[in-house]
Each structure stands twice: as structure tokens, then as C-alpha cells.
Motif scaffolding. Structure first.
Motif, PDB file in Angstrom:
ATOM      1  N   TRP A  53       6.561   1.748  -3.406  1.00 43.06           N
ATOM      2  CA  TRP A  53       5.360   1.001  -3.591  1.00 43.06           C
ATOM      3  C   TRP A  53       5.867  -0.547  -3.492  1.00 43.06           C
ATOM      4  N   GLN A  58      -0.493  -3.741  -3.352  1.00 47.27           N
ATOM      5  CA  GLN A  58      -1.512  -3.270  -4.524  1.00 47.27           C
ATOM      6  C   GLN A  58      -2.896  -4.421  -4.131  1.00 47.27           C
ATOM      7  N   THR A 173       1.957   0.526 -10.470  1.00 42.73           N
ATOM      8  CA  THR A 173       2.121   1.115  -9.317  1.00 42.73           C
ATOM      9  C   THR A 173       1.756   2.542  -9.767  1.00 42.73           C
TER      10      THR A 173
END
Length: 243
Positions: A53, A58, A173
Motif C-alpha cells: 500500500w 488512499q 492502510t
């Protein structure tokens, strides 16, 4: 012996209906939980996603409320592993931006292991006052932890009256939190989960010596937000108990 089975066997001899039988027993459980990895509970694929990630990935992946203007956190999945009168074992799988709001574990000892990912943690303990306070009113707390946790990291322990018994989590995350609770929640035994929010109300009584009013956060009970959704999902890891 598989790690999850070993944890279960150690919990059986380390907890009773009141919690850990000794500090030594509690440390034994902590040691076993430290050894648990995502692959032990069938979450290795999810852990690989979390490891790859990037913050740039995001975004507002929550759902919108009816007016379409406010983003709500995505739902959380709970994987139930085991529960008996002495302890419970479960895993919270949290998507990015999801939040477990401020809540407590009354009369309980809780061990938590972040299996993968990064989350923000805030935790508080009640401050004992010289004068009694109505539990339905605002009560003073002191901060215990306000920071970030990233796996791999050690197991944390909170106690019935210390260690951050009132706490919240926010996923940065994808992440998963493995919890062992002793004794487990039980409404008939007075161990209900209560949610809290910061309060504008203040208590006029005296605080214990050495505590400055600026260090105090006042909390009051509240209902969990409608956006807080936990969905029970299938546990795909090693079966703990067949009976």
C-alpha cells in the motif's frame, strides 16, 4: 503445534472467569500472540496488499451519507475465532479510513497484536477524583497513547483500570488487529461495551495532586455513530476448537 492452536492451549490454562491468573501467565499469552503471523490466520494475501500500500493510493473510499456531502468510513469485518466464559479471540480487519470509535473494556484485560498494516491509536485512562462523579456525566481522563502503530510490532496489553482502557483505532492502510479478551464481554456480568466522546462539560471538583487541568480530556458516554459498521465474516485460518 500450529501457532493459533498453541495460543488457544495457553489461554486455556492462563485465564479464568476473572482474567489472567497471574502476571506470569499473562506474559505467556503475550509471548504466544507475538508469534502469530497473518499466514497463521489465513490473512497472508491481505497482508501482502497492506505491505504494497502507498499513501498516494488512499482516497475517499468510504460510502456517502444520504445528502451526498459527507464521507463515512467503510465497514469493518470481524472474524470470530473462539469464545468461552474465560476468554475470547477475534480479529478486526479494517479497510483504510475505517474507525473503531472510543470505547472501553470494563473489568477486562485485553491483548492486541497488529498483524499487518498501519493504524492510529488514541487511548485514555480514567482519573480518580477526590469527589464522586455521576457516571452519566462527564468524567476526566488522561492520555495514555496518541500515535501510530505499524506492523510488525509487539503485542500491547491494557488492563481493567490502566494501560489505555478507553481507546480508538483508525486505519491508515488496510490492517488487522488480533484481540484476546479475558474475561470476554458479558452484559449479565456488567461487562458491556460503552462508547465515549469528548465532552464540553466540566467537573468543578478537585483533581488529584500533580494533574494539571490542561492535561485532562473530559469524556461522556454516547451512542456509537451510525457510520460505525462491523460485519461478521468467516474465519479462514486454522480451526482452534472443534467442540
Amino acid at each position: 503445534m500450529p501457532a493459533i492452536r498453541r495460543l488457544y492451549e495457553v489461554c486455556k490454562v492462563s485465564f479464568n472467569g476473572k482474567g489472567p491468573i497471574s502476571e506470569e501467565a499473562l506474559e505467556h499469552v503475550r509471548s504466544c500472540l507475538d508469534d502469530i503471523n497473518p499466514s497463521d490466520v489465513g490473512l497472508e494475501n491481505e497482508a501482502q496488499i497492506a505491505r504494497g500500500w502507498r499513501l498516494s493510493m488512499q482516497g475517499p473510499n468510504g460510502r456517502r451519507v444520504r445528502n451526498g456531502s459527507t464521507l463515512c468510513p467503510p465497514p469493518i469485518k470481524y472474524l470470530h475465532v473462539h469464545e468461552c466464559d474465560e476468554f475470547s479471540i477475534g480479529i478486526f480487519c479494517m479497510p483504510p479510513l475505517s474507525v473503531i470509535p472510543l470505547h472501553n473494556h470494563p473489568g477486562m484485560t485485553v491483548l492486541s497484536k497488529l498483524l499487518y498494516g498501519t493504524m492510529l491509536v488514541k487511548s485514555y485512562d480514567w482519573i480518580d477524583t477526590e469527589e464522586p462523579i455521576d457516571a452519566s456525566q462527564a468524567r476526566p481522563t488522561k492520555i495514555v497513547r496518541d500515535g501510530q502503530m505499524t506492523a510488525p510490532c509487539g503485542t500491547t496489553i491494557l488492563y481493567p483500570t490502566s494501560g489505555g482502557n478507553i481507546h480508538s483505532f483508525k486505519a491508515v492502510t488496510p490492517c488487522a488487529l488480533f484481540d484476546v479478551l479475558s474475561p470476554p464481554y458479558s452484559s449479565k456480568d456488567g461487562r458491556d461495551c460503552t462508547y465515549f466522546k469528548k465532552s464540553r462539560r466540566k467537573f468543578s471538583g478537585a483533581l488529584p495532586g500533580g494533574i494539571d487541568a490542561s492535561e485532562v480530556t473530559w469524556m461522556e458516554e454516547c451512542q456509537p455513530p451510525e457510520s460505525f459498521i462491523v460485519r461478521r465474516g468467516p474465519y479462514r485460518g486454522q480451526i482452534v476448537h472443534n467442540g
